[in-house]
Design an enzyme around this catalytic site. Structure first.
Site, short mmCIF file in Angstrom:
data_model
loop_
_atom_site.label_atom_id
_atom_site.label_comp_id
_atom_site.label_asym_id
_atom_site.label_seq_id
_atom_site.Cartn_x
_atom_site.Cartn_y
_atom_site.Cartn_z
N ASP A 77 -36.49 0.21 80.58
CA ASP A 77 -37.27 -0.12 79.39
C ASP A 77 -37.67 -1.59 79.36
OD1 ASP A 77 -38.66 0.38 77.09
OD2 ASP A 77 -36.90 0.39 75.77
N HIS B 132 -41.54 0.55 76.42
CA HIS B 132 -42.08 1.41 75.37
C HIS B 132 -42.97 0.62 74.39
CE1 HIS B 132 -38.51 0.18 72.82
NE2 HIS B 132 -39.39 0.34 71.84
N GLY C 287 -40.59 -3.22 65.50
CA GLY C 287 -41.34 -4.46 65.75
C GLY C 287 -40.51 -5.49 66.48
N ASN C 288 -39.17 -5.39 66.38
CA ASN C 288 -38.29 -6.29 67.15
C ASN C 288 -38.25 -5.90 68.62
OD1 ASN C 288 -36.41 -6.90 64.36
ND2 ASN C 288 -36.67 -8.55 65.85
N SER C 289 -38.62 -4.68 68.95
CA SER C 289 -38.53 -4.22 70.33
C SER C 289 -39.22 -5.18 71.29
CB SER C 289 -39.17 -2.84 70.47
OG SER C 289 -38.29 -1.85 70.02
#
Length: 601
Positions: free
Chosen positions: A104, A73, A184-186
C-alpha cells in the site's frame, strides 16, 4: 464585608497569573520545542487530489527534487498523474513513479520546482511503545489552504501484523499509534518527536463488532519502505516476498515448516516439512506472526539468511525469495477498475481511511449532522474539475510499459547505473576477443577467450567451447558450474555493449548479496532465453556479482568479481569466484587480461 469582597475580587484577578506561574518552565520549553518541530516539518507534507481536483489523501516529500510517498489506495484513483498542495499554498502537478500494491505504498514526483522541502527518514525499528509521535495530513480535506492537520499521540504497539485485504494491502510489521487518523490522513507522514519520518499512515480501526472505536491506527514503517525505494524509483510495480513455504505453530509452541514447494529455493537449500524456524532475515522467530512480519517487509528476489533446527542440529542457509503474486495479478490490480477496499480487509471491519464523494453545496450544507461521521468537502481550489488531459510537463516524465507504473523512471535509473558502470572505463572500443589467463586456485592453469560468437576455455580438466546462439538455456559448461562460460559471455556483453547486448535490460532496484550487509543496484537482463542479474556497487559503480539463470526454478551460476586493477583506464577484475548452489565451483586468478587482435586469436 466590603474588605472580604475586595479580597475575593483580587483573588479572582490574580488566580490566572498564579496558575501560570506554577507551570514548570520545562513544560513550556517542551511545548515550544514541539511546536518548533512541527513547524519545521510542515512544509514537507502534501495534500493529494485527483487530476480534476477531487479528494484523494495525503503524502510527504522525501527528497529535495520532489519525490514523495503516499498510499497505493490514495493514488490509484488518480492514475498516472495528480495534483498536490503544499503548506505554502502551492498547487502543483505530480506524476506517478512507482507502486507497491501489496504494501500500500506509492511513490510520486512533484513538478514545478527545482528544490522542495523534504522530511528526513529515521530508523523506525528504534521506536518503542510509549514514545511520542505525531501525524500530519489532510483529514476530511479540512485545509483549504493545504496547511496540514496535526494529531498527537504515542506509539501504542510495534511489530503489528494486519492481514491482506483480499490478496493485497498487507500491513506487516507496522506501527500502531493512538494519534487520530481519519479519512484523508491516508498516505500522510508519521513523525517521531524529533520530526523524523518513521512511517506512512494508511489504516485505522474505526468500527469493530458494532462498536465505534478511535485511537487505533497503523503506519507502514519507513524501514519497510526503504527496502522497496530503489525499485519504486525505477518505476516498477513491485511485489513482496514469498518463501515458498508455510509455517505454523506445533503443539510445543515452536514455529515449524508446515508445507513447502519442492520447486522453491528454500527446498533446494535443504528446508523440509517439520523444520523449526529459529531466525529469518536476521530476526528471531518465536511466533507465526513474527515470521509474517519478517517476511512481509521484504521485496521479491532478495536473498536472506534463515536458521532452522532439525533433530537438534542447527543449520543456516541463504534462501532466494520469490514474489507473492504473478505479474498478471499485479497488472490487474494496478490497471483494473477498482482497488481493494481497505475498509474491508477480511470479515473484520478494520481498514484504511477512504474519502466518500461529496455532493456540491455550501459550507453549511456540508457540515455533518451532530453525532454522525463528518464527510469531506470539495476544496474550492483553483482549477477544480479541470480537464483531465495530461499536462506537457507530466507527459515528458511518463512512459507506459507492461509491468511498470512509469517506465520513464526506469530509463532514468538505468542510465544512472550505466553511467556509473562505464565510469570504470569505456569498453566499447574493445570489440576484439577478450582473453583471461591465470589459474584456477588449487587446480592449475586456466584460460578463457571470449568473442561475439564463442567462449573457449582451457581448464585443468580439458578444453571446452560454447557457441553463442539464440538459445543458451542448456549452456551448463563446465560441469557443476551452472553455466560459467555463458555467464562470462554476458559479463562481456554488459561491459562492451550495455543494453544493446541484451534483448532487454532494465533497472530492478536494490538488493543484498550473501557476502555482506550492503545493498547493490541491480540490473536485470534477458537474452538467449536466459535471465541475468547484475549487482553493482552503489558507491564505486563496479560490477560486484552476476547471476545467470538458465531456466526458472533452478539455481543460477553466480560470479563474484574482485581484485580490480586498472588496465588502459579501465577497471578489470583480477579474481572471479564461481558458485553454483551451495558449492564454490572455483576461484580464478587472472593476472593477465588482453584484447586480442585478429591475428592473435
Amino acid at each position: 464585608m466590603k474588605h472580604m469582597l475586595l479580597w475575593l475580587s483580587l483573588a479572582v484577578l490574580l488566580l490566572p497569573r498564579l496558575v501560570l506561574a506554577e507551570v514548570d518552565p520545562l513544560v513550556r520549553e517542551a511545548e515550544a520545542r514541539r511546536i518548533a518541530v512541527m513547524q519545521s516539518v510542515e512544509p514537507s507534507v502534501v495534500a493529494i487530489f485527483s487530476a480534476d481536483g477531487g479528494g484523494g489523501g495525503s503524502g510527504v516529500v522525501i527528497t529535495p527534487d520532489g519525490y514523495a510517498l503516499s498510499n497505493f489506495h490514495v493514488t490509484k484513483p488518480s492514475g498516472a498523474w495528480m495534483k498536490c498542495g503544499l503548506a505554502d499554498g502551492s498547487y502543483l502537478d505530480a506524476v506517478l513513479v512507482g507502486l507497491d500494491p501489496t504494501g500500500d505504498v506509492a511513490l510520486i514526483k512533484l513538478l514545478g520546482r527545482e528544490k522542495f522541502p523534504f522530511a528526513e527518514m529515521a530508523d523506525s525499528d528504534q521506536m518503542r511503545v510509549g514514545q511520542w509521535v505525531f501525524a500530519m495530513g489532510n483529514p476530511f480535506l479540512l485545509a483549504t489552504d493545504f496547511r496540514p492537520t496535526v494529531t498527537y499521540g504515542i506509539v501504542s504497539g510495534v511489530h503489528r501484523y494486519q492481514p491482506p485485504a483480499g490478496s493485497f494491502l498487507e500491513y506487516a510489521d507496522c506501527l500502531q499509534i493512538d494519534a487520530s487518523i481519519n479519512p484523508g490522513n491516508s498516505g500522510g507522514p508519521l513523525f517521531n518527536s524529533d520530526g523524523k519520518l518513521i512511517g506512512i499512515n494508511g489504516r485505522g480501526s474505526f468500527e469493530k463488532r458494532g462498536r465505534v472505536n478511535v485511537g487505533v491506527a497503523y503506519a507502514i514503517s519507513i524501514n519497510q519502505i526503504k527496502k522497496f525505494l530503489g525499485a519504486l524509483r525505477g518505476g516498477r510495480v513491485v511485489d513482496h516476498a514469498s518463501l515458498g513455504a508455510v509455517v505454523a505453530s506445533d503443539g510445543q509452541g515452536r514455529v515449524v515448516i508446515s508445507d513447502i514447494l519442492e520447486t522453491s529455493d528454500a527446498y533446494r537449500r535443504g528446508l523440509r516439512y517439520g523444520d523449526e524456524v529459529l531466525s529469518f532475515a536476521g530476526r528471531p522467530i518465536r511466533t507465526v506472526n513474527a515470521f509474517k512480519n519478517a517476511l512481509g517487509v521484504l521485496p521479491d528476489g532478495w536473498r536472506v539468511p534463515i536458521e532452522y533446527r532439525r533433530r537438534g542440529e542447527t543449520q543456516r542457509v541463504f534462501v532466494r525469495l520469490t514474489g507473492m503474486h504473478t505479474e498478471a495479478e499485479l497488472a490487474q490490480v494496478v490497471a483494473g477498475p477498482g482497488v481493494p477496499d481497505p475498509d474491508k480487509p477480511n470479515d473484520e471491519d478494520e481498514g484504511g481511511p477512504k474519502l466518500p464523494k461529496l455532493p456540491e453545496g455550501d459550507r453549511e450544507k456540508e457540515a455533518p449532522p451532530e453525532g454522525e461521521h463528518p464527510v469531506p468537502k470539495q476544496l474550492p481550489i483553483g482549477g477544480a474539475h479541470q480537464a483531465k488531459e495530461m499536462p506537457q510537463a507530466v507527459k515528458a516524465l511518463f512512459a507506459e510499459r507492461d509491468g511498470f507504473a512509469n517506465f520513464h523512471f526506469n530509463e532514468v535509473e538505468l542510465a544512472r547505473v550505466l553511467k556509473s558502470l562505464f565510469g570504470q572505463g569505456d569498453f566499447a572500443p574493445w570489440t576484439g576477443a577478450w582473453r583471461l589467463k591465470g589459474e584456477l586456485a588449487t587446480a592449475g592453469d586456466a584460460e578463457f577467450t571470449l568473442d561475439d560468437k564463442t567462449v573457449k576455455a582451457v581448464l585443468p580438466g580439458g578444453q571446452l567451447r560454447l557457441d553463442i546462439s539464440d538459445d543458451l538455456t542448456a549452456a551448463r559448461d563446465p560441469a557443476d558450474s551452472g553455466g560459467l562460460m555463458a555467464a562470462l559471455h554476458f559479463w562481456r556483453q554488459l561491459l562492451l555493449r550495455g543494453p544493446a547486448g541484451f534483448d532487454q535490460l532494465v533497472y530492478q532496484g536494490e538488493a543484498p548479496l550473501p557476502i555482506g550487509d550492503a545493498l547493490y543496484d541491480v540490473l536485470l537482463g534477458q537474452a538467449a532465453g536466459t535471465r541475468v542479474r547484475c549487482y553493482l556497487d552503489k558507491q564505486s559503480g563496479r560490477l560486484v556479482a552476476l547471476e545467470l539463470f538458465l531456466v526458472a526454478d533452478e539455481d543460477p551460476c553466480e560470479l563474484y568479481f574482485r581484485a580490480y586493477h586498472d588496465q588502459e583506464g579501465r577497471a578489470i577484475p583480477g579474481e572471479i569466484e564461481c558458485r553454483y548452489g551451495d558449492e564454490i565451483y572455483g576461484v580464478f586468478h587472472f593476472p593477465e587480461f588482453a584484447v586480442l587482435k585478429q591475428s592473435e586469436r
